[in-house]
Design an enzyme around this catalytic site. Sequence first.
Site, PDB file in Angstrom:
ATOM      1  N   ASN A  91       3.323  -3.105  14.107  1.00 38.40           N
ATOM      2  CA  ASN A  91       3.188  -3.967  15.271  1.00 38.40           C
ATOM      3  C   ASN A  91       3.459  -5.432  14.933  1.00 38.40           C
ATOM      4  O   ASN A  91       3.395  -5.830  13.768  1.00 38.40           O
ATOM      5  CB  ASN A  91       1.777  -3.843  15.856  1.00 38.40           C
ATOM      6  CG  ASN A  91       0.706  -4.040  14.797  1.00 38.40           C
ATOM      7  OD1 ASN A  91       0.354  -3.106  14.087  1.00 38.40           O
ATOM      8  ND2 ASN A  91       0.184  -5.257  14.664  1.00 38.40           N
ATOM      9  N   ASN A 115      -1.491   8.032  13.030  1.00 39.59           N
ATOM     10  CA  ASN A 115      -1.530   6.807  12.252  1.00 39.59           C
ATOM     11  C   ASN A 115      -0.628   6.987  11.033  1.00 39.59           C
ATOM     12  O   ASN A 115       0.521   7.350  11.178  1.00 39.59           O
ATOM     13  CB  ASN A 115      -2.986   6.521  11.871  1.00 39.59           C
ATOM     14  CG  ASN A 115      -3.230   5.076  11.556  1.00 39.59           C
ATOM     15  OD1 ASN A 115      -2.503   4.486  10.783  1.00 39.59           O
ATOM     16  ND2 ASN A 115      -4.250   4.501  12.135  1.00 39.59           N
ATOM     17  N   TRP A 116      -1.130   6.791   9.824  1.00 36.23           N
ATOM     18  CA  TRP A 116      -0.267   6.925   8.641  1.00 36.23           C
ATOM     19  C   TRP A 116      -0.124   8.365   8.171  1.00 36.23           C
ATOM     20  O   TRP A 116       0.707   8.659   7.305  1.00 36.23           O
ATOM     21  CB  TRP A 116      -0.788   6.055   7.506  1.00 36.23           C
ATOM     22  CG  TRP A 116      -2.087   6.503   6.899  1.00 36.23           C
ATOM     23  CD1 TRP A 116      -3.335   6.140   7.286  1.00 36.23           C
ATOM     24  CD2 TRP A 116      -2.255   7.397   5.794  1.00 36.23           C
ATOM     25  NE1 TRP A 116      -4.277   6.755   6.496  1.00 36.23           N
ATOM     26  CE2 TRP A 116      -3.640   7.526   5.568  1.00 36.23           C
ATOM     27  CE3 TRP A 116      -1.368   8.094   4.977  1.00 36.23           C
ATOM     28  CZ2 TRP A 116      -4.161   8.334   4.562  1.00 36.23           C
ATOM     29  CZ3 TRP A 116      -1.893   8.896   3.969  1.00 36.23           C
ATOM     30  CH2 TRP A 116      -3.277   9.004   3.765  1.00 36.23           C
ATOM     31  N   THR A 159       0.816  -1.215   0.000  1.00 36.20           N
ATOM     32  CA  THR A 159       0.000   0.000   0.000  1.00 36.20           C
ATOM     33  C   THR A 159       0.848   1.262   0.000  1.00 36.20           C
ATOM     34  O   THR A 159       0.359   2.328  -0.374  1.00 36.20           O
ATOM     35  CB  THR A 159      -0.937   0.027   1.225  1.00 36.20           C
ATOM     36  OG1 THR A 159      -0.150  -0.025   2.419  1.00 36.20           O
ATOM     37  CG2 THR A 159      -1.897  -1.159   1.208  1.00 36.20           C
ATOM     38  N   GLY A 194       0.906  -6.442   5.538  1.00 43.05           N
ATOM     39  CA  GLY A 194       0.464  -7.810   5.781  1.00 43.05           C
ATOM     40  C   GLY A 194       0.717  -8.318   7.180  1.00 43.05           C
ATOM     41  O   GLY A 194       0.342  -9.436   7.515  1.00 43.05           O
ATOM     42  N   LYS A 209       1.437   6.191  17.095  1.00 36.98           N
ATOM     43  CA  LYS A 209       0.080   6.053  17.612  1.00 36.98           C
ATOM     44  C   LYS A 209       0.026   6.146  19.132  1.00 36.98           C
ATOM     45  O   LYS A 209      -1.064   6.189  19.709  1.00 36.98           O
ATOM     46  CB  LYS A 209      -0.533   4.738  17.110  1.00 36.98           C
ATOM     47  CG  LYS A 209      -0.888   4.814  15.634  1.00 36.98           C
ATOM     48  CD  LYS A 209      -1.628   3.590  15.160  1.00 36.98           C
ATOM     49  CE  LYS A 209      -0.708   2.432  14.975  1.00 36.98           C
ATOM     50  NZ  LYS A 209      -1.392   1.243  14.443  1.00 36.98           N
ATOM     51  N   ASP A 255      -1.234  -2.324  19.471  1.00 33.40           N
ATOM     52  CA  ASP A 255      -1.220  -1.739  18.129  1.00 33.40           C
ATOM     53  C   ASP A 255      -0.788  -0.277  18.210  1.00 33.40           C
ATOM     54  O   ASP A 255      -1.388   0.606  17.620  1.00 33.40           O
ATOM     55  CB  ASP A 255      -2.592  -1.872  17.461  1.00 33.40           C
ATOM     56  CG  ASP A 255      -2.517  -1.721  15.958  1.00 33.40           C
ATOM     57  OD1 ASP A 255      -1.399  -1.663  15.424  1.00 33.40           O
ATOM     58  OD2 ASP A 255      -3.575  -1.650  15.318  1.00 33.40           O
TER      59      ASP A 255
END
Length: 730
Positions: free
Chosen positions: A281, A428-429, A180, A196, A349, A322
Site C-alpha cells: 500500500n 496477507n503474506w 523481511t 518500510g 487482502k 491497506d
Amino acid sequence: MPNMRSKIAAIAIAIGFLVPFFVLKGQGIADLRQPSEKEWLTVGGDWNNTRFSTLDQISPANVKDLKGAWVTHLGSGLGSKYSLENTPIVKDGIMYVTTGNDDVFALDAKTGSLIWEHRSGIDQSISTVCCGWDNRGVAVGDGKVFLGYLDGTFVALEAETGKLLWQTRIGQWQDGYTITSAPLYYKGVVYTGIAGGDMGARGKLTALDGNTGKELWHFWTAAGPGELGGDTWPPPTDDSAVSQDPSTLKDKHQDRHGGASVWQTPAVDPELGLLYFSTGNPVFGNSGHRPGNNLFSASIMALHLDGTYAWHYQVVHHDMWDFDCPSPVILFDQVYDGMNRKGIAEACKTGWIYMLDRTNGKPLVGIDEKPVEQDLRVASSPTQPIPRGDALMPQCPQPLGGWVTKCIFAAVYDQPVLISPGGNGGVNWAPMAYSPRTGYFYATASDRPRGAIGAGLAVAPPIGARFSGTFTAVDSRTNKIVWQKKMPYSVGQGSGAMATASGLVFHGDPDGTLQAYNDKTGELLWQWQTGAGADAPAITYEIDGTQYVAIAAGGVSTQTTSANGDMIWAFSLKGSPGNRLHPFAAPPPPQSVVEVTGPIVKTNAVTLIDYSFTPNRITVPAGTKVIFTNTGKQFHNAASSEDGGWDTGMLGSGKSSAVTFNRPGTYSYACLPHSFMIGQIIVTGAAVEPAPPIVVEKNVTPAASPVQSMPNMPNMPDMSNMPMPANNPH
C-alpha cells in the site's frame, strides 16, 4: 559482526548421536522452471512460486502414518517481538533456515543436527520494523547463502561454513527501510524487495551481483516526479497535500510519495525474460493528502531482467484501506477458450485472486472496473477492479452492537464504521500453492473486521468482533471455489499451502497443528501438534529414498499473535528411531474474539510500553484527565475502538497526551500501529455538564508518578521487556 560458532547450539531430538560434518556438494545452477522434486531450492519451490512438489511417497492413503522424524530447537528468535515465518531451503542434503533475528542455521536435513550457524548481531534497538521481527528465508546459489537484514543490509554467506563473504547496504533502518522477505537468486543475480512503506519509506526492487554484492539496478515502486506513473501522485511543490502531522515521518513529503513495499520473493519466467512481484500500500492513512491512483502501489508488476518496466496491473486504486497484496505471485499455464495461456495469479487482502496473462498483464477470466462509494475528502477512486469469480472470505462484516457496518471499498472520513475485509484480513503474506495436477489454487484467508475511525482509516480492534479464516481451493480456469474449509483462526498471515503430486495439501495452523488435506475434496486426513504457532510455510524433500515434510513452528508476533517458539520439525512415514518423537503439548490458541481482560486499577495514568498498555484496564470518576505516556522506543498512541473517535495522536518516546472523560461509560481503545495493544477505561459517577463528552490535549507534561505494573492479557506473550515492530499486516 556476526558471531560465528562451530559448536552445536541446537538440540536435535529423535537422534542420540551426532552425525559427521556434512560436506556440501557442488553448488551448480539448477533449472527451476519445473516443480520441485527431491530438493526445495527456493522459497516458492521453483521459479514460478507454485509451492508444488512432484514427490508422491506420502499420499492420501498413507498420510495417517506420517510421524515426527526430528525436531530441532534453534535457540534464536525466542521472545514476543519475534516471528518464525521462514521457509526452509534444502539443497544437497542441507537445510538452511532463518529466525526473526536474522540468524541463519545450516542443518542436516536428514537428522536435524546443526552444521553451522551465523548470528547476525543486528542492533536490537531497531525501531522501524513493521509487523514483528521476522525473516522469511534465504536464497542459495553459486556456493552462497543470501539474505536481507532488518537493518536494511544484505549479506552473502559461504554455504559450506556460514562465513560472511560480503555485505551491502540497501537502505537505512533509521529511514524506515528494513528487509523481511526472502530473496530470489537467478543466474548470478540476487533480487530483493524492501519493506518500510508503512514507515514512509519509498518501495523498490533491487538487483545485486551475487559475487560482489554490487548493486546492478533498482526500480522505484512508488513513482517519483518525472517517472512513469509519477503523475498519479500529488506534485512535490503542492504543500497543501502535506500531512498536518508530519512528526512521525522523515520528511514532510513522504506521506504523499512513500510506500509500495515489496514484501515477498519475486517469480521469474526465463523464456519471457521477466521478473514478477506485487507491491504494498501507499503510506498508510492521510489518503486525502495524496490524491491519484498512486502507482505502483497495490499492483502486480513485471520488469525486464535489466530492471526496466514491462507492465503493471493495479489491483486497488488509491489504496486507503491497506488492501494490498503481500503474498507471492504464482506463475502457471492454463487453457482458456481453447488456447494455452501463460498466467500469473496473486491473492490479495481484498479476498480475491487476480489472474492475468503474464505476457501483457491483461485479465484471463475477467476483472471489471466498478463504481464504489465516494468521499472527495479522502480523494477516493470512483472505481475499483472487481474480479469475476468468488471471494475467499466475507467482504462485509457481521453486525456488531454500536457499530455502523460497511463492506469492502467503503469510503470513511468522519464517522466510525466497522468494515471487512480489514487491513489484516483476506490473504496477507501467506503464500498460495498451485497444483498442475488439479489446476487449483490453494489459499488461506482471514476474516478480521476492523474499525475505521476519522479521516482516512485507523486500525482499532472492535471489542466483541470475531476473527476466523478460510482454507480454499479455487479453480484456475474459472476463479470459482471448488471447496472451502472454515477455520477457527485468522490464517491469512501465516503458513499458506503446499501441494504434492500424490494429492495432498499441507497447511500449518496458528494453534500449532500441521495438517494434511485431500487436494480434490478438502478432507482433513492428518494433523500433528508442533507445540507453537505453525505459521510458516511447509516444504517437502527427499533424502536416501525417504520423503520428508518440514515446517518451522515459532508463531507470529502480530495480527494472529500465535505462540512463540524456535522449532524446526521434519516428518516422514518412518518417523524417529524407536518412534520416540510424539506430538508436543498444545500452546495457548490465538485470540478469536476481541476483548479486554485483566484487573481494573484505580489510576489516571497509563504507560504505553513496547508492547502493551500498563495498566490495560483502569477506572476513573467522570471529569478525570487520563494521561497517556509512551516509555517505549516505538511510536504508540491510544485511539478509540468505538464511537467517539478520540485519539491521543502518535507519541514518541517520553511524550504524553491527556484525554478527559466527562461522561460515564466504558471506553475501549487500541494502539493503531500495534492493534493487539488494547485497553479499557471505565468512567463512573455523574456526567460533567456542560463540558464536551471527551477532551483531548496533546503534548502535555508526563505523569509525575510511576504507573503500577500489571500482567498482560491472557494468551498474550510477555511483552514488557521486548522491543517489537509496527502493526501493519504484512
